[in-house]
Design a protein around this motif. Structure first.
Motif, PDB file in Angstrom:
ATOM      1  N   LYS A  78       0.816  -1.299   0.081  1.00 21.60           N
ATOM      2  CA  LYS A  78      -0.026   0.101  -0.103  1.00 21.60           C
ATOM      3  C   LYS A  78       0.791   1.101   0.042  1.00 21.60           C
ATOM      4  CE  LYS A  78      -4.290  -1.674   0.233  1.00 21.60           C
ATOM      5  NZ  LYS A  78      -5.283  -1.291  -0.751  1.00 21.60           N
ATOM      6  N   VAL A  79       0.550   2.104  -0.802  1.00 22.84           N
ATOM      7  CA  VAL A  79       1.437   3.396  -0.831  1.00 22.84           C
ATOM      8  C   VAL A  79       1.021   4.124   0.299  1.00 22.84           C
ATOM      9  CG1 VAL A  79       1.701   5.393  -2.062  1.00 22.84           C
ATOM     10  CG2 VAL A  79       1.395   3.508  -3.426  1.00 22.84           C
ATOM     11  N   VAL A  80       2.128   4.720   0.985  1.00 26.28           N
ATOM     12  CA  VAL A  80       2.031   5.634   2.195  1.00 26.28           C
ATOM     13  C   VAL A  80       2.923   6.999   1.988  1.00 26.28           C
ATOM     14  CG1 VAL A  80       4.040   4.176   3.482  1.00 26.28           C
ATOM     15  CG2 VAL A  80       2.457   5.704   4.858  1.00 26.28           C
ATOM     16  N   MET A  81       2.197   8.132   2.121  1.00 25.77           N
ATOM     17  CA  MET A  81       2.728   9.327   2.131  1.00 25.77           C
ATOM     18  C   MET A  81       3.112   9.676   3.360  1.00 25.77           C
ATOM     19  SD  MET A  81       4.252  11.741   0.228  1.00 25.77           S
ATOM     20  CE  MET A  81       3.154  11.447  -1.626  1.00 25.77           C
ATOM     21  N   MET A  82       4.533   9.815   3.659  1.00 24.65           N
ATOM     22  CA  MET A  82       4.948  10.497   5.150  1.00 24.65           C
ATOM     23  C   MET A  82       4.574  11.730   5.194  1.00 24.65           C
ATOM     24  SD  MET A  82       5.603   7.786   7.130  1.00 24.65           S
ATOM     25  CE  MET A  82       5.744   5.932   6.990  1.00 24.65           C
ATOM     26  N   THR A  83       3.988  12.325   6.048  1.00 23.78           N
ATOM     27  CA  THR A  83       3.784  13.904   6.174  1.00 23.78           C
ATOM     28  C   THR A  83       4.557  14.559   7.604  1.00 23.78           C
ATOM     29  OG1 THR A  83       1.824  13.954   7.234  1.00 23.78           O
ATOM     30  CG2 THR A  83       2.053  13.729   4.688  1.00 23.78           C
ATOM     31  N   PHE A 136       6.638   7.276   0.504  1.00 25.00           N
ATOM     32  CA  PHE A 136       7.395   8.591   0.082  1.00 25.00           C
ATOM     33  C   PHE A 136       7.157   9.570   0.980  1.00 25.00           C
ATOM     34  CE2 PHE A 136       5.725   6.305  -4.021  1.00 25.00           C
ATOM     35  CZ  PHE A 136       6.316   6.811  -4.909  1.00 25.00           C
ATOM     36  N   THR A 137       8.149  10.502   1.027  1.00 28.43           N
ATOM     37  CA  THR A 137       8.027  11.499   2.111  1.00 28.43           C
ATOM     38  C   THR A 137       8.073  13.085   1.677  1.00 28.43           C
ATOM     39  OG1 THR A 137       9.150  12.193   4.352  1.00 28.43           O
ATOM     40  CG2 THR A 137      10.442  11.264   2.310  1.00 28.43           C
ATOM     41  N   VAL A 138       7.190  13.845   2.257  1.00 25.43           N
ATOM     42  CA  VAL A 138       7.122  15.395   2.065  1.00 25.43           C
ATOM     43  C   VAL A 138       7.898  16.064   3.147  1.00 25.43           C
ATOM     44  CG1 VAL A 138       5.532  15.171   0.396  1.00 25.43           C
ATOM     45  CG2 VAL A 138       4.730  15.648   2.736  1.00 25.43           C
ATOM     46  N   VAL A 139       8.844  15.349   3.868  1.00 25.51           N
ATOM     47  CA  VAL A 139       9.439  15.677   4.986  1.00 25.51           C
ATOM     48  C   VAL A 139      10.816  15.877   4.936  1.00 25.51           C
ATOM     49  CG1 VAL A 139       9.463  15.806   7.841  1.00 25.51           C
ATOM     50  CG2 VAL A 139       7.592  14.558   6.361  1.00 25.51           C
ATOM     51  N   ALA A 170      -0.132  25.122  10.928  1.00 24.32           N
ATOM     52  CA  ALA A 170       1.117  24.830  11.535  1.00 24.32           C
ATOM     53  C   ALA A 170       1.992  23.983  10.388  1.00 24.32           C
ATOM     54  CB  ALA A 170       1.070  24.149  12.777  1.00 24.32           C
ATOM     55  N   ASP A 171       3.209  23.899  10.433  1.00 23.73           N
ATOM     56  CA  ASP A 171       3.960  22.961   9.579  1.00 23.73           C
ATOM     57  C   ASP A 171       3.041  21.644   9.234  1.00 23.73           C
ATOM     58  OD1 ASP A 171       5.509  24.554  11.663  1.00 23.73           O
ATOM     59  OD2 ASP A 171       7.188  23.984  10.279  1.00 23.73           O
ATOM     60  N   TRP A 172       2.391  21.016  10.103  1.00 22.56           N
ATOM     61  CA  TRP A 172       1.954  19.834   9.906  1.00 22.56           C
ATOM     62  C   TRP A 172       0.634  19.824   9.081  1.00 22.56           C
ATOM     63  CZ3 TRP A 172       6.072  18.360  12.393  1.00 22.56           C
ATOM     64  CH2 TRP A 172       6.412  18.833  13.484  1.00 22.56           C
ATOM     65  N   ALA A 173       0.143  20.851   9.390  1.00 21.78           N
ATOM     66  CA  ALA A 173      -1.102  21.077   8.248  1.00 21.78           C
ATOM     67  C   ALA A 173      -0.851  21.299   6.985  1.00 21.78           C
ATOM     68  CB  ALA A 173      -1.944  22.108   9.044  1.00 21.78           C
ATOM     69  N   ILE A 174       0.279  22.073   6.823  1.00 23.36           N
ATOM     70  CA  ILE A 174       0.719  22.232   5.269  1.00 23.36           C
ATOM     71  C   ILE A 174       1.490  20.938   4.691  1.00 23.36           C
ATOM     72  CG2 ILE A 174       2.562  23.568   3.988  1.00 23.36           C
ATOM     73  CD1 ILE A 174       2.239  25.730   6.220  1.00 23.36           C
ATOM     74  N   GLY A 214       0.826  16.487   1.034  1.00 19.76           N
ATOM     75  CA  GLY A 214       0.948  15.139   0.723  1.00 19.76           C
ATOM     76  C   GLY A 214      -0.218  14.334   0.139  1.00 19.76           C
ATOM     77  N   LEU A 215      -1.413  14.706   0.762  1.00 15.50           N
ATOM     78  CA  LEU A 215      -2.781  14.346  -0.102  1.00 15.50           C
ATOM     79  C   LEU A 215      -2.836  14.658  -1.453  1.00 15.50           C
ATOM     80  CD1 LEU A 215      -6.194  14.306  -0.470  1.00 15.50           C
ATOM     81  CD2 LEU A 215      -4.772  12.254   0.811  1.00 15.50           C
ATOM     82  N   GLN A 216      -2.616  16.047  -1.465  1.00 16.47           N
ATOM     83  CA  GLN A 216      -2.633  16.554  -3.106  1.00 16.47           C
ATOM     84  C   GLN A 216      -1.706  16.044  -4.042  1.00 16.47           C
ATOM     85  OE1 GLN A 216      -5.067  18.573  -4.028  1.00 16.47           O
ATOM     86  NE2 GLN A 216      -5.821  19.841  -2.515  1.00 16.47           N
ATOM     87  N   ILE A 217      -0.647  15.596  -3.511  1.00 14.12           N
ATOM     88  CA  ILE A 217       0.282  14.925  -4.370  1.00 14.12           C
ATOM     89  C   ILE A 217      -0.258  13.720  -4.934  1.00 14.12           C
ATOM     90  CG2 ILE A 217       2.595  14.051  -4.201  1.00 14.12           C
ATOM     91  CD1 ILE A 217       3.547  16.315  -2.687  1.00 14.12           C
ATOM     92  N   LEU A 218      -0.750  12.606  -3.764  1.00 11.56           N
ATOM     93  CA  LEU A 218      -1.154  11.753  -4.095  1.00 11.56           C
ATOM     94  C   LEU A 218      -2.657  11.718  -5.141  1.00 11.56           C
ATOM     95  CD1 LEU A 218      -1.165   9.944  -0.210  1.00 11.56           C
ATOM     96  CD2 LEU A 218       0.009   9.059  -2.478  1.00 11.56           C
ATOM     97  N   ALA A 219      -3.354  12.639  -4.727  1.00 11.61           N
ATOM     98  CA  ALA A 219      -4.504  12.904  -5.528  1.00 11.61           C
ATOM     99  C   ALA A 219      -3.970  13.110  -7.134  1.00 11.61           C
ATOM    100  CB  ALA A 219      -5.411  13.961  -5.213  1.00 11.61           C
TER     101      ALA A 219
END
Length: 415
Positions: free
Chosen positions: A133-138, A155-158, A316-320, A325-330
């Motif tokens: 399963k694809v997981v995007m780490m944020t 994948f990671t956006v951090v 906060a950083d986490w929200a961004i 991360g979700l938009q990239i997956l979409a």
């Protein structure tokens, strides 16, 4: 004459009934794909809504949910709405494992995003690998996710802890020779100091780490650690504390004159600035992952407006990072026109996302996103109800991420 007419009428009625039944069956069959399309695309998130990282996790969930709401308002993905399923791992790796497995096997989520803590991130990644399963780490940023335990579905956006440590070693500067360290006694902090030392030897070879302090996560009393650090007479204290731990250290350090007698450089996030308010020390060298107030551009301005309209708060950083991360997956799913994991992987590897922090793409060797580190100096703000940063410098990913040779070396060491 009557009998043949009756037989003919019977045959006509039977034919009509058969035709009607066939038509009804045809309608039912044609409706089945549409019914399947009505099923939502499920997004699974295991994150730490309990414990010292709770505020981070709530902000992360908000960012992901905002992205989902916007996508659903514009028609969803592949003609289907998205649904977010969240589980609380409480900063416990075993719960990270069980919750993620449950999301995949019982809830049948289509892909994963999150979590929060690095230790939980490792377990989530392991389950994602097992079930492909694809997981995007944020939020999790232990370098092990992209080096030692790397697999095609993560994948990671951090910016990784290695990248942040290198950026901090450069920011502290050659004029500071005596550096003391304090960090929570957990994996990411120990790795952070190691990578900091390695890079410090390169960019400031005459400097040395003269003291180390390792309080447990959630430590209530920092007095002994503070006196030990100050006795080493540091030019700079490098902090790898965060959340409630950083807040406790700052509040308890002020009576000792820590922030008057020496420089302090630390990971800092918006949640910390809001919680400390006027107690946040001016002049502190702060490293952030996504400070909205320091990132220019219409995309960030619009996002902040949308976030405030929905949550009555600043992102906060986490929200961004959760939102991106979700938009990239979409965007990748649209490009792949599929929810099949390997198809999504190929699409994410090729994606060029124009994000809130700027363009983001991913290296094939480790799936690290091209996201860097922001470092500035804490100062009072006339615009916001909390302190912000001035003289912010952005250190790009390409300057601080590990080379392919370093990645292969790290992976070879665990084979």
């Amino acid at each position: 004459m009557t009998i043949p007419r009756f037989a003919s009428a019977f045959r006509s009625r039977r034919a009509a009934l058969a035709t009607g039944a066939a038509a009804a069956l045809g309608i039912l069959m044609s409706a089945m794909p549409a019914a399947a399309q009505d099923k939502p695309i499920k997004v699974g998130m295991t994150t730490d809504l309990t414990g010292i990282a709770a505020a981070y996790a709530r902000s992360q969930v908000n960012g992901v949910q905002l992205a989902i709401d916007q996508l659903n308002a514009s028609g969803g993905l592949l003609g289907r709405k998205l649904e977010l399923l969240v589980r609380d791992s409480q900063l416990k790796p075993d719960l990270g494992t069980s919750h993620t497995r449950d999301l995949i096997t019982r809830e049948n989520v289509d892909f994963l995003i999150g979590p929060d803590g690095s230790a939980v991130g490792m377990t989530v990644s392991a389950v994602a690998k097992q079930y492909k399963k694809v997981v995007m780490m944020t939020i999790p940023n232990t370098p092990r996710l992209t080096t030692e335990t790397f697999h095609p579905y993560v994948f990671t956006v951090v910016p990784s802890g290695l990248m942040e440590a290198r950026a901090m070693a450069e920011a502290i500067g050659p004029g500071n020779k005596r550096i003391a360290f304090i960090g929570g006694d957990y994996e990411a902090a120990h790795q952070g100091l190691k990578y900091f030392k390695d890079w410090l030897a390169k960019v400031n070879p005459s400097a040395q780490v003269v003291g180390e302090a390792w309080p447990k996560l959630g430590e209530p009393d920092y007095s002994s650690y503070i006196t030990s650090l100050m006795s080493s007479k540091p030019d700079v204290i490098f902090s790898y504390l965060w959340g409630a731990d950083l807040i406790g250290f700052v509040k308890q350090g002020k009576p000792y004159g820590v922030f008057d007698k020496t420089k302090v450089a630390s990971l800092v996030f918006l949640d910390d600035m809001k919680a400390l308010g006027s107690e946040m020390p001016d002049g502190l060298i702060a490293q952030m992952r996504a400070p909205f107030f320091a990132i220019e551009g219409d995309r960030m301005t619009k996002f902040v407006e949308q976030y405030r309209a929905k949550y009555n708060d600043y992102p906060a950083d986490w929200a961004i990072m959760g939102y991106e991360g979700l938009q990239i997956l979409a965007q990748s799913i649209k490009q792949a026109n599929s929810l099949e994991s390997d198809a999504i992987v190929k699409a994410v590897e090729q994606v060029k996302y124009d994000g809130l922090r700027g363009p983001i793409s991913f290296r094939a060797i480790d799936h690290q996103g091209t996201v860097g580190s922001y470092i500035g100096t804490v100062t009072k703000s006339d615009k916001y109800p909390f302190k912000t940063l001035t003289h912010v410098k952005y250190v790009p990913a390409e300057k601080i991420w590990p080379t392919p040779a370093e990645i292969e070396q790290a992976r070879a060491a665990v084979k």
